[in-house]
Design a protein around this motif. Sequence first.
Motif, PDB file in Angstrom:
ATOM      1  N   VAL A  29      68.191  24.191   1.024  1.00 18.15           N
ATOM      2  CA  VAL A  29      68.094  22.738   0.870  1.00 18.15           C
ATOM      3  C   VAL A  29      66.636  22.287   0.899  1.00 18.15           C
ATOM      4  CG1 VAL A  29      68.771  20.522   1.861  1.00 18.15           C
ATOM      5  CG2 VAL A  29      70.383  22.433   1.853  1.00 18.15           C
ATOM      6  N   ALA A  30      65.814  22.914   1.736  1.00 17.30           N
ATOM      7  CA  ALA A  30      64.404  22.528   1.810  1.00 17.30           C
ATOM      8  C   ALA A  30      63.699  22.796   0.485  1.00 17.30           C
ATOM      9  CB  ALA A  30      63.710  23.285   2.929  1.00 17.30           C
ATOM     10  N   LEU A  31      64.055  23.881  -0.174  1.00 15.49           N
ATOM     11  CA  LEU A  31      63.456  24.187  -1.468  1.00 15.49           C
ATOM     12  C   LEU A  31      63.874  23.165  -2.513  1.00 15.49           C
ATOM     13  CD1 LEU A  31      61.799  26.167  -3.183  1.00 15.49           C
ATOM     14  CD2 LEU A  31      63.909  27.394  -3.625  1.00 15.49           C
ATOM     15  N   ILE A  32      65.141  22.794  -2.492  1.00 12.12           N
ATOM     16  CA  ILE A  32      65.619  21.799  -3.450  1.00 12.12           C
ATOM     17  C   ILE A  32      64.955  20.453  -3.196  1.00 12.12           C
ATOM     18  CG2 ILE A  32      67.638  20.491  -4.197  1.00 12.12           C
ATOM     19  CD1 ILE A  32      69.267  22.986  -3.730  1.00 12.12           C
ATOM     20  N   ALA A  33      64.785  20.091  -1.936  1.00 11.69           N
ATOM     21  CA  ALA A  33      64.159  18.802  -1.613  1.00 11.69           C
ATOM     22  C   ALA A  33      62.726  18.750  -2.122  1.00 11.69           C
ATOM     23  CB  ALA A  33      64.203  18.569  -0.109  1.00 11.69           C
ATOM     24  N   SER A  34      62.030  19.876  -2.087  1.00 17.29           N
ATOM     25  CA  SER A  34      60.645  19.872  -2.567  1.00 17.29           C
ATOM     26  C   SER A  34      60.570  19.950  -4.082  1.00 17.29           C
ATOM     27  CB  SER A  34      59.862  21.024  -1.939  1.00 17.29           C
ATOM     28  OG  SER A  34      60.396  22.267  -2.372  1.00 17.29           O
ATOM     29  N   LEU A  35      61.572  20.540  -4.732  1.00 13.95           N
ATOM     30  CA  LEU A  35      61.549  20.687  -6.188  1.00 13.95           C
ATOM     31  C   LEU A  35      62.283  19.582  -6.932  1.00 13.95           C
ATOM     32  CD1 LEU A  35      62.079  24.517  -6.635  1.00 13.95           C
ATOM     33  CD2 LEU A  35      59.965  23.230  -6.848  1.00 13.95           C
TER      34      LEU A  35
END
Length: 73
Positions: A29-35
Amino acid sequence: MDTRKIVLLLVLAGMVFGWSMMMAAMGHVALIASLAPILGLTVSQVLRGSRPPGTPASRQPAAVVPREEDGTR
């Protein structure tokens, strides 16, 4: 717009959405939030680039309108 372009754009948007859902299911989820902003910008730029160009701007210079305050141009 050409039907082939529409289908291609829908497939591209579906792939991006599917990738995002897969990453969320795997716990990234953290990766999706940044991308997410980058993905949104990419999709919007692809959609903007697929639109037909508008009417070209006029090459004629604009007419000079005299100012009423001081009578000059």
